[in-house]
Design a protein around this motif. Structure first.
Motif, PDB file in Angstrom:
ATOM      1  N   GLN A 255       0.883  -1.166   0.000  1.00 49.11           N
ATOM      2  CA  GLN A 255       0.000   0.000   0.000  1.00 49.11           C
ATOM      3  C   GLN A 255       0.922   1.218   0.000  1.00 49.11           C
ATOM      4  N   TYR A 256       0.530   2.278  -0.705  1.00 49.93           N
ATOM      5  CA  TYR A 256       1.371   3.471  -0.670  1.00 49.93           C
ATOM      6  C   TYR A 256       0.581   4.726  -1.013  1.00 49.93           C
ATOM      7  N   LYS A 257       1.170   5.848  -0.634  1.00 51.05           N
ATOM      8  CA  LYS A 257       0.656   7.166  -1.009  1.00 51.05           C
ATOM      9  C   LYS A 257       1.842   8.065  -1.274  1.00 51.05           C
ATOM     10  N   GLY A 258       1.736   8.891  -2.318  1.00 48.91           N
ATOM     11  CA  GLY A 258       2.824   9.802  -2.659  1.00 48.91           C
ATOM     12  C   GLY A 258       2.359  11.246  -2.705  1.00 48.91           C
ATOM     13  N   VAL A 259       3.168  12.144  -2.140  1.00 43.72           N
ATOM     14  CA  VAL A 259       2.895  13.584  -2.194  1.00 43.72           C
ATOM     15  C   VAL A 259       4.158  14.312  -2.641  1.00 43.72           C
ATOM     16  N   LEU A 260       3.983  15.551  -3.073  1.00 46.79           N
ATOM     17  CA  LEU A 260       5.114  16.376  -3.475  1.00 46.79           C
ATOM     18  C   LEU A 260       5.636  17.157  -2.278  1.00 46.79           C
ATOM     19  N   TRP A 261       6.953  17.240  -2.170  1.00 43.17           N
ATOM     20  CA  TRP A 261       7.545  17.981  -1.053  1.00 43.17           C
ATOM     21  C   TRP A 261       7.126  19.443  -1.074  1.00 43.17           C
ATOM     22  N   ASP A 262       7.189  20.073  -2.225  1.00 44.84           N
ATOM     23  CA  ASP A 262       6.959  21.521  -2.308  1.00 44.84           C
ATOM     24  C   ASP A 262       5.546  21.932  -1.923  1.00 44.84           C
ATOM     25  N   THR A 263       4.579  21.124  -2.265  1.00 45.81           N
ATOM     26  CA  THR A 263       3.177  21.520  -2.055  1.00 45.81           C
ATOM     27  C   THR A 263       2.415  20.619  -1.089  1.00 45.81           C
ATOM     28  N   GLY A 264       2.935  19.421  -0.829  1.00 49.92           N
ATOM     29  CA  GLY A 264       2.213  18.456  -0.017  1.00 49.92           C
ATOM     30  C   GLY A 264       1.049  17.821  -0.759  1.00 49.92           C
ATOM     31  N   LYS A 265       0.917  18.116  -2.047  1.00 54.74           N
ATOM     32  CA  LYS A 265      -0.205  17.608  -2.830  1.00 54.74           C
ATOM     33  C   LYS A 265      -0.023  16.132  -3.153  1.00 54.74           C
ATOM     34  N   GLU A 266      -1.086  15.355  -2.936  1.00 49.78           N
ATOM     35  CA  GLU A 266      -1.067  13.935  -3.276  1.00 49.78           C
ATOM     36  C   GLU A 266      -1.170  13.766  -4.789  1.00 49.78           C
ATOM     37  N   PHE A 267      -0.316  12.890  -5.351  1.00 45.27           N
ATOM     38  CA  PHE A 267      -0.369  12.652  -6.790  1.00 45.27           C
ATOM     39  C   PHE A 267      -0.625  11.187  -7.132  1.00 45.27           C
ATOM     40  N   ASP A 268      -0.528  10.310  -6.160  1.00 47.93           N
ATOM     41  CA  ASP A 268      -0.768   8.900  -6.442  1.00 47.93           C
ATOM     42  C   ASP A 268      -1.036   8.166  -5.136  1.00 47.93           C
ATOM     43  N   SER A 269      -1.902   7.128  -5.188  1.00 47.85           N
ATOM     44  CA  SER A 269      -2.234   6.418  -3.959  1.00 47.85           C
ATOM     45  C   SER A 269      -2.974   5.127  -4.278  1.00 47.85           C
ATOM     46  N   THR A 270      -2.533   4.036  -3.673  1.00 45.39           N
ATOM     47  CA  THR A 270      -3.304   2.797  -3.778  1.00 45.39           C
ATOM     48  C   THR A 270      -4.594   2.907  -2.979  1.00 45.39           C
ATOM     49  N   TYR A 271      -4.580   3.725  -1.945  1.00 44.57           N
ATOM     50  CA  TYR A 271      -5.780   3.899  -1.124  1.00 44.57           C
ATOM     51  C   TYR A 271      -6.902   4.525  -1.960  1.00 44.57           C
ATOM     52  N   GLY A 272      -6.521   5.493  -2.789  1.00 45.13           N
ATOM     53  CA  GLY A 272      -7.516   6.133  -3.644  1.00 45.13           C
ATOM     54  C   GLY A 272      -8.079   5.189  -4.691  1.00 45.13           C
ATOM     55  N   ILE A 305      12.384  10.998  -1.974  1.00 43.99           N
ATOM     56  CA  ILE A 305      13.150  10.701  -3.177  1.00 43.99           C
ATOM     57  C   ILE A 305      13.557  11.994  -3.883  1.00 43.99           C
ATOM     58  N   PRO A 306      14.846  12.298  -3.931  1.00 43.60           N
ATOM     59  CA  PRO A 306      15.294  13.481  -4.680  1.00 43.60           C
ATOM     60  C   PRO A 306      15.122  13.256  -6.174  1.00 43.60           C
ATOM     61  N   PRO A 307      15.091  14.316  -6.967  1.00 42.19           N
ATOM     62  CA  PRO A 307      14.782  14.204  -8.404  1.00 42.19           C
ATOM     63  C   PRO A 307      15.652  13.205  -9.152  1.00 42.19           C
ATOM     64  N   GLU A 308      16.939  13.159  -8.847  1.00 42.02           N
ATOM     65  CA  GLU A 308      17.827  12.283  -9.611  1.00 42.02           C
ATOM     66  C   GLU A 308      17.556  10.794  -9.370  1.00 42.02           C
ATOM     67  N   LYS A 323       8.849  18.950 -13.123  1.00 42.92           N
ATOM     68  CA  LYS A 323      10.227  18.505 -13.313  1.00 42.92           C
ATOM     69  C   LYS A 323      11.063  18.825 -12.081  1.00 42.92           C
ATOM     70  N   ASP A 324      11.989  17.925 -11.801  1.00 42.09           N
ATOM     71  CA  ASP A 324      12.926  18.063 -10.681  1.00 42.09           C
ATOM     72  C   ASP A 324      12.217  18.151  -9.328  1.00 42.09           C
ATOM     73  N   SER A 325      11.098  17.432  -9.205  1.00 42.93           N
ATOM     74  CA  SER A 325      10.355  17.416  -7.943  1.00 42.93           C
ATOM     75  C   SER A 325      10.932  16.382  -6.984  1.00 42.93           C
ATOM     76  N   THR A 326      10.922  16.717  -5.708  1.00 46.59           N
ATOM     77  CA  THR A 326      11.199  15.752  -4.649  1.00 46.59           C
ATOM     78  C   THR A 326       9.871  15.127  -4.237  1.00 46.59           C
ATOM     79  N   MET A 327       9.851  13.812  -4.174  1.00 45.63           N
ATOM     80  CA  MET A 327       8.624  13.086  -3.839  1.00 45.63           C
ATOM     81  C   MET A 327       8.745  12.464  -2.456  1.00 45.63           C
ATOM     82  N   VAL A 328       7.607  12.388  -1.769  1.00 46.86           N
ATOM     83  CA  VAL A 328       7.544  11.766  -0.450  1.00 46.86           C
ATOM     84  C   VAL A 328       6.503  10.647  -0.505  1.00 46.86           C
TER      85      VAL A 328
END
Length: 337
Positions: A255-272, A305-308, A323-328
């Motif tokens: 199970q997972y959920k991912g958000v962007l560091w800069d905005t905290g916005k969710e972009f992907d989720s198995t829960y959803g 996860i850093p962009p690289e 582009k070049d987003s850090t993901m959490v």
């Protein structure tokens, strides 16, 4: 069309690429032996109607009678049932298995007429984890195990109609007329409400995201701090399980959920999506592979996860990731496949 799992989408050159979707079974998530009842190429979705469930006949287990032991049983006597014969040898008291669940099991399969064992997980000392869904496993397993409880040992016979069909499975020595006999130990079951199980780990670093520790199957919260994102990969326990460690070559069910560091916005989720995802660590972005390697099954981890090590300058189209987003990510490692 179901939304693709972004961690499994095609990614830029230099990172690992997976052509399939997150709800497709990866090659390495199939059983390692082609004789396994889970091999996709050998488990076509059947157009046959559901079988009747009958009590027998079934050969008796003569050795290895306890749950978890490798069973021994003779060849079938007389004509097997034309329907699905099912018998619970050991009644478990755990969670009830439902159609569509992923089941973790030990098993042995043999041919009714000859008693030839064509596959078993006990010698490999590795459980099978597979979804009870059309096209993922032979239909006999779906119908025999649905409604059983974790901790149960179930014996059942599968005629060709709900097995490998008229084509059989030549590589396993199974003819199109063969009825198969299975003994299955139901060790666990997972679905969209499954969560990590373990011990909460202190999240003391104020410069890192804080993840919720709820284990009710709902998506945990992710609180991203206002400071700059770390330049290096972060992969920490939130809940530490007690299962085996994940290797870099393993496939996992999560199970997972991912958000962007800069905005905290969710972009992907198995829960959803209300569905679990399985994948090989060799087929995901480097941040996932490196972050999960060495972590224990049953755990919840937070991965930054850093962009690289993620999508860099070429994020998936339509993902909402710049582009070049850090993901959490918060990730619950439910099982190794």
């Amino acid at each position: 069309m179901r939304r693709r799992s972004l961690i499994l989408a095609a990614v830029p050159a230099g990172l690992v690429t997976l052509a399939g979707c997150g709800d497709d079974e990866s090659d390495s998530s199939k059983a390692s032996e082609s004789t396994s009842p889970s091999a996709s190429a050998s488990a076509p979705a059947s157009a046959a109607p559901p079988p009747k469930i009958v009590d027998g006949p079934l050969p008796a287990v003569t050795a290895g009678v306890k749950f978890g032991e490798k069973p021994t049983l003779p060849k079938g006597s007389g004509e097997p049932s034309k329907q699905l014969a099912v018998k619970t040898l050991v009644a478990g008291s755990g969670t009830t298995v439902a159609e569509g669940d992923y089941v973790q099991a030990g098993y042995l399969g043999q041919i009714w007429d000859s008693g030839k064992v064509f596959d078993n997980s006990y010698d490999r000392k590795t459980s099978l984890v597979i979804q009870l869904a059309p096209g993922r496993i032979i239909d006999g397993w779906r119908y025999a195990l649905a409604g059983k409880k974790v901790g149960s040992r179930v014996e059942f016979s599968v005629p060709p109609t709900w097995g490998y069909g008229a084509q059989g499975q030549a590589q396993a020595g199974i003819k199109g007329t063969d009825t198969l006999v299975f003994v299955v130990d139901v060790q666990g079951t997972f679905n969209a409400k499954s969560s990590a199980k373990g011990t909460d780990v202190a999240q003391d670093d104020v410069d890192l995201p804080k993840v919720g520790t709820n284990t009710d199957g709902k998506a945990p919260s992710i609180e991203v701090p206002k400071g700059d994102a770390p330049k290096k990969l972060v992969a920490n326990y939130v809940i530490e399980g007690d299962g085996p460690k994940v290797a870099a070559t393993d496939s996992v069910l999560v199970q997972y959920k991912g958000v962007l560091w800069d905005t905290g916005k969710e972009f992907d989720s198995t829960y959803g999506r209300k569905e679990l995802t399985s994948f090989s660590l060799q087929q995901v972005v480097k941040g996932w592979s490196q972050g999960m390697t060495g972590k224990k099954v049953g755990s919840r981890i937070v991965i930054v996860i850093p962009p690289e090590l993620g999508y860099g300058a070429q994020p998936p189209a339509g993902s909402g990731i710049k582009k070049d987003s850090t993901m959490v990510f918060t990730v619950d490692i439910l099982a190794k496949l």
